[in-house]
Design an enzyme around this catalytic site. Structure first.
Site, PDB file in Angstrom:
ATOM      1  CG  ASP A  43      -2.038  -1.036   1.120  1.00  0.00           C
ATOM      2  OD1 ASP A  43      -1.938  -1.928   0.246  1.00  0.00           O
ATOM      3  OD2 ASP A  43      -3.002  -0.965   1.904  1.00  0.00           O
ATOM      4  CE  LYS A  80      -6.694  -1.720   2.368  1.00  0.00           C
ATOM      5  NZ  LYS A  80      -5.346  -2.232   2.744  1.00  0.00           N
ATOM      6  CE  LYS A  84      -5.347   1.742   2.629  1.00  0.00           C
ATOM      7  NZ  LYS A  84      -4.249   1.115   3.382  1.00  0.00           N
TER       8      LYS A  84
END
Length: 225
Positions: A88, A181, A152
């Site tokens: 991430d 996400k 994300k």
């Protein structure tokens, strides 16, 4: 099953070995999608997830995204060497707001080159709380122009986390195969289910067990769903 959407997360500075052990054991027991831990905890988490189908995720450039790209690349390579299967990556928000899109695109692509040697998913955190609607559209288009696997919403360290409006904007401007996400402040089942219905592929939460408890209770009483 809700568990298959969840990245169970513990990125607290004061997390100890027993906390990471419990995180991994719970994720494996409930067959969650992934656990997300700080880079220092990767080798430990990899041991606890051995023989599990749960993916091992860590963060790069967390939580501000303001490191040099070369630093992020080094951290990403080391994380993959230590067993990470998902990364991430926090986008450099300051550079984005200044319009340095080329630099940001090259940063993402530099990590994607690591796919030549490692099998992993790359998620790019754009920190929606710091972006206007127009800026979120631009950030979505930027991430979509690379081969990143996910966009994300949040680190969980900004003024707010994911919102349904964020997801609406992302969906309207992302490439078709770019996954989403949502993370940050997802503590209630109703909100998690609304996000999934809106097209979210993963839910990042430090309250995973609570969400699953609510979900299992609701399944016993279908009118609650």
């Amino acid at each position: 099953m809700l568990a298959g959407y969840i990245d169970s997360t513990n990125l607290k500075a004061d997390a100890r070995e027993q906390d990471i052990k419990l995180l991994c054991e719970q994720a494996a027991r409930h067959k969650m999608a992934a656990v997300c831990v700080n880079p220092y905890r990767l080798p430990m988490a990899a041991e606890y997830l051995l023989d599990s189908e749960v993916k091992l995720c860590t963060v790069i450039g967390f939580p501000l995204g303001a490191e040099q790209s070369s630093t992020k690349l080094y951290a990403a390579r080391l994380a993959l060497q230590q067993g990470a299967q998902e990364l991430d990556l926090v986008m450099n928000i300051g550079a984005f707001l200044e319009g340095d899109y080329e630099q940001l695109s090259e940063e993402i692509k530099s990590l994607l080159i690591l796919k030549n040697d490692y099998d992993f998913a790359l998620k790019v955190i754009v920190e929606t709380a710091m972006l206007s609607e127009v800026e979120l559209r631009q950030a979505t288009e930027l991430v979509s122009s690379t081969q990143a696997d996910f966009i994300k919403t949040s680190t969980g360290y900004a003024s707010r986390g994911a919102s349904l409006k964020d997801i609406e904007i992302i969906n309207a401007h992302k490439r078709i195969d770019l996954k989403i996400k949502a993370s940050g402040g997802i503590k209630q089942l109703d909100f998690a289910l609304q996000l999934i219905a809106a097209g979210v592929d993963r839910i990042g939460s430090s309250n995973a067990l609570h969400l699953l408890g609510e979900y299992n209770e609701a399944k016993r009483c279908p009118l609650l769903l």
